[in-house]
Design a protein around this motif. Structure first.
Motif, PDB file in Angstrom:
ATOM      1  N   ALA A 183     -10.238 -16.243   0.139  1.00 22.54           N
ATOM      2  CA  ALA A 183      -8.834 -16.046  -0.224  1.00 22.54           C
ATOM      3  C   ALA A 183      -8.687 -15.824  -1.719  1.00 22.54           C
ATOM      4  N   VAL A 184      -9.463 -16.577  -2.520  1.00 25.65           N
ATOM      5  CA  VAL A 184      -9.410 -16.396  -3.966  1.00 25.65           C
ATOM      6  C   VAL A 184      -9.874 -14.999  -4.345  1.00 25.65           C
ATOM      7  N   ALA A 185     -10.975 -14.553  -3.722  1.00 17.63           N
ATOM      8  CA  ALA A 185     -11.491 -13.216  -4.034  1.00 17.63           C
ATOM      9  C   ALA A 185     -10.476 -12.138  -3.658  1.00 17.63           C
ATOM     10  N   GLU A 186      -9.841 -12.286  -2.496  1.00 18.56           N
ATOM     11  CA  GLU A 186      -8.854 -11.296  -2.079  1.00 18.56           C
ATOM     12  C   GLU A 186      -7.649 -11.307  -3.006  1.00 18.56           C
ATOM     13  N   GLU A 187      -7.239 -12.516  -3.421  1.00 18.68           N
ATOM     14  CA  GLU A 187      -6.088 -12.593  -4.316  1.00 18.68           C
ATOM     15  C   GLU A 187      -6.411 -11.973  -5.669  1.00 18.68           C
ATOM     16  N   ARG A 188      -7.614 -12.201  -6.153  1.00 19.34           N
ATOM     17  CA  ARG A 188      -8.000 -11.600  -7.429  1.00 19.34           C
ATOM     18  C   ARG A 188      -8.071 -10.077  -7.323  1.00 19.34           C
ATOM     19  N   LEU A 189      -8.479  -9.576  -6.168  1.00 14.31           N
ATOM     20  CA  LEU A 189      -8.495  -8.131  -5.983  1.00 14.31           C
ATOM     21  C   LEU A 189      -7.081  -7.574  -6.011  1.00 14.31           C
ATOM     22  N   VAL A 299       6.069 -14.090 -10.945  1.00 10.35           N
ATOM     23  CA  VAL A 299       7.228 -14.881 -10.520  1.00 10.35           C
ATOM     24  C   VAL A 299       7.718 -14.399  -9.159  1.00 10.35           C
ATOM     25  N   TYR A 300       7.827 -13.097  -8.999  1.00  9.94           N
ATOM     26  CA  TYR A 300       8.270 -12.541  -7.719  1.00  9.94           C
ATOM     27  C   TYR A 300       7.326 -12.956  -6.595  1.00  9.94           C
ATOM     28  N   ARG A 301       6.013 -12.828  -6.809  1.00  7.20           N
ATOM     29  CA  ARG A 301       5.052 -13.142  -5.755  1.00  7.20           C
ATOM     30  C   ARG A 301       5.073 -14.633  -5.407  1.00  7.20           C
ATOM     31  N   ILE A 302       5.220 -15.483  -6.409  1.00 10.43           N
ATOM     32  CA  ILE A 302       5.268 -16.925  -6.137  1.00 10.43           C
ATOM     33  C   ILE A 302       6.498 -17.267  -5.301  1.00 10.43           C
ATOM     34  N   VAL A 303       7.646 -16.743  -5.684  1.00 10.59           N
ATOM     35  CA  VAL A 303       8.859 -17.002  -4.904  1.00 10.59           C
ATOM     36  C   VAL A 303       8.722 -16.415  -3.501  1.00 10.59           C
ATOM     37  N   LEU A 356      -0.828 -20.968  -0.807  1.00 12.09           N
ATOM     38  CA  LEU A 356      -0.912 -21.879  -1.939  1.00 12.09           C
ATOM     39  C   LEU A 356      -2.065 -21.510  -2.858  1.00 12.09           C
ATOM     40  N   VAL A 357      -3.167 -21.058  -2.256  1.00 10.86           N
ATOM     41  CA  VAL A 357      -4.303 -20.613  -3.079  1.00 10.86           C
ATOM     42  C   VAL A 357      -3.888 -19.444  -3.959  1.00 10.86           C
ATOM     43  N   GLY A 358      -3.188 -18.480  -3.385  1.00 10.86           N
ATOM     44  CA  GLY A 358      -2.753 -17.326  -4.161  1.00 10.86           C
ATOM     45  C   GLY A 358      -1.795 -17.705  -5.275  1.00 10.86           C
ATOM     46  N   MET A 359      -0.848 -18.595  -4.987  1.00  9.74           N
ATOM     47  CA  MET A 359       0.086 -19.018  -6.027  1.00  9.74           C
ATOM     48  C   MET A 359      -0.644 -19.741  -7.152  1.00  9.74           C
ATOM     49  N   ARG A 360      -1.581 -20.596  -6.790  1.00 10.79           N
ATOM     50  CA  ARG A 360      -2.339 -21.323  -7.810  1.00 10.79           C
ATOM     51  C   ARG A 360      -3.125 -20.353  -8.696  1.00 10.79           C
ATOM     52  N   GLU A 361      -3.715 -19.316  -8.092  1.00 14.16           N
ATOM     53  CA  GLU A 361      -4.477 -18.337  -8.870  1.00 14.16           C
ATOM     54  C   GLU A 361      -3.572 -17.574  -9.833  1.00 14.16           C
ATOM     55  N   ARG A 362      -2.386 -17.213  -9.379  1.00 10.05           N
ATOM     56  CA  ARG A 362      -1.476 -16.479 -10.256  1.00 10.05           C
ATOM     57  C   ARG A 362      -1.053 -17.338 -11.453  1.00 10.05           C
ATOM     58  N   VAL A 363      -0.792 -18.618 -11.201  1.00  4.98           N
ATOM     59  CA  VAL A 363      -0.401 -19.499 -12.300  1.00  4.98           C
ATOM     60  C   VAL A 363      -1.585 -19.714 -13.244  1.00  4.98           C
ATOM     61  N   ALA A 364      -2.787 -19.893 -12.687  1.00  8.58           N
ATOM     62  CA  ALA A 364      -3.974 -20.085 -13.525  1.00  8.58           C
ATOM     63  C   ALA A 364      -4.246 -18.868 -14.391  1.00  8.58           C
ATOM     64  N   MET A 365      -3.847 -17.692 -13.920  1.00  9.29           N
ATOM     65  CA  MET A 365      -4.056 -16.468 -14.688  1.00  9.29           C
ATOM     66  C   MET A 365      -3.361 -16.533 -16.042  1.00  9.29           C
ATOM     67  N   PHE A 366      -2.238 -17.253 -16.105  1.00  9.36           N
ATOM     68  CA  PHE A 366      -1.497 -17.378 -17.355  1.00  9.36           C
ATOM     69  C   PHE A 366      -1.754 -18.720 -18.040  1.00  9.36           C
TER      70      PHE A 366
END
Length: 395
Positions: A183-189, A299-303, A356-366
């Motif tokens: 899931a992390v790899a797919e989200e990063r892609l 922000v859009y993706r997290i919401v 939740l994994v995807g949201m966490r990755e997006r927040v970690a990106m910043f």
């Protein structure tokens, strides 16, 4: 058809406290049963032993299983020794059921490097069960020989089942880790694809404005100056976003191009979709008009993911979405009062939720902070804080 509440009762995972309470109930019932047999003529007790001693032996066999989950090995040792003593003194015709019940958590919690020939134990247990049920004469099966044979079958069966459960849990844990990594790899892609769009947009705008500035520099210097300011702002924004993303992303090849990136302007569309799914949403957006494009997309993706989780897991519910930005950070809070909080993951994604994994990755990106979990008064809450570097334009 079974009632939904009954299905939920029988399929939900019991907490550790409830499992211990269940063990206490089993211990109390079994202790009372053994005491009754020890004091009766049908229990096979030796009349020379006083009643209090027979009762004490019976209680010592059954009572410790109440805490078998807290101290598996000591409890099994006590129960097994007292079962052997009971058999040797002919106090009870108890075929080591309490010892088998206490052995199960020992088998489940034993480390994987603890090598025991479990397949051989399973074969011996099956053989003892077969011999005890079919081969032994009734008079022998009712005596101590029968107790030993059936006790061996019970102990071996408990160990075999416990090790099988432990292996299954280990396999499930490995699969969960693999799914999380995937899931992390797919989200990063997906983020890399969005990075492609951001870079393409920024460089295209810079190229256009540079061409304009080059053509009007001599005749319209103010217009050229304005174009250079746009170039400066766009380049600074793109560089800041790329630094944040490339800190986590590895290069990916073959990524397909995607359409225009969504932003905060499309949040009302998410509200309409969630409302159609039965979620009453209260949306509040403050101070987010000048967010960088990359931050706005996150922000859009997290919401979007949070509202999707509410619609999927909480059923008809009320939800409050708050997006509040300052000149240094933007905070997102999505809070609902619906049911089904336990199905959305404990500590933010440990239960396997890819959202939740995807949201966490997006927040970690910043380099931000993310939290998600059940609320004390019911419902579920998702909170994220994304810092960003404001763009300063000189001139």
């Amino acid at each position: 058809m079974a009632h939904p509440d009954l299905r939920s009762f029988f399929t939900r995972e019991l907490s550790r406290g409830r499992l211990i309470a269940l063990d206490c109930l089993v211990a109390a019932v079994y202790a009372a049963t053994l005491v009754a047999f020890a004091l009766s003529d049908s229990g096979g007790a030796t009349p020379a032993l006083p009643a209090w001693l027979r009762s004490a032996i019976a209680v010592t066999i059954a009572a410790p299983v109440a805490v078998r989950r807290l101290w598996p090995v000591p409890v099994f040792a006590v129960v097994f020794v007292m079962s052997v003593v009971s058999t040797a003194l002919n106090v009870l015709d108890e075929p080591f059921l309490a010892a088998a019940y206490a052995l199960y958590p020992v088998a489940v919690s034993a480390p994987r490097w603890f090598r025991v020939p479990t397949p051989a134990i399973a074969v011996v247990s099956a053989f003892c069960l077969f011999v005890g049920a079919l081969a032994l004469p009734p008079s022998v099966a009712a005596g101590n020989v029968g107790l030993v044979v059936f006790g061996t079958a019970a102990l071996g069966g408990a160990w075999t089942i416990g090790r099988a459960v432990a292996e299954r849990r280990a396999y499930a844990g490995q699969r969960a880790e693999q799914r999380a990594e995937q899931a992390v790899a797919e989200e990063r892609l997906r983020i890399a694809r969005e990075l492609h769009d951001i870079v393409t947009h920024g460089m295209g705008l810079i190229a256009v404005k540079a061409s304009v500035a080059n053509h009007v520099l001599a005749v319209r210097p103010q217009e050229a100056h304005d174009a250079l300011r746009v170039i400066e702002a766009t380049s600074r924004t793109s560089l800041a976003e790329m630094r944040n993303m490339l800190a986590l992303l590895r290069s990916e090849t073959g990524a397909d191009e995607v359409g225009p990136l969504p932003g905060l302007g499309r949040l009302p569309e998410l509200v309409e979709t969630a409302t159609a799914a039965g979620v009453e949403v209260d949306l509040s957006v403050r101070g987010a008009e000048r967010l960088p494009d990359g931050v706005g997309v996150s922000v859009y993706r997290i919401v979007q993911e949070a509202l999707t989780n509410v619609a999927k897991h909480a059923g008809p519910a009320r939800c409050r979405v708050s997006v509040e930005a300052t000149d240094r950070e933007v905070r997102i809070d999505v809070v609902d009062d619906g049911a089904g909080a336990s199905t959305r993951g404990g500590a933010a994604g440990e239960s396997g939720g890819h959202g939740l994994v995807g949201m966490r990755e997006r927040v970690a990106m910043f380099g931000g902070v993310f939290a998600a979990g059940p609320r004390p008064d019911g419902g579920f809450a998702v909170s994220a804080c994304l810092p960003y570097q404001p763009v300063r334009v000189s001139g």
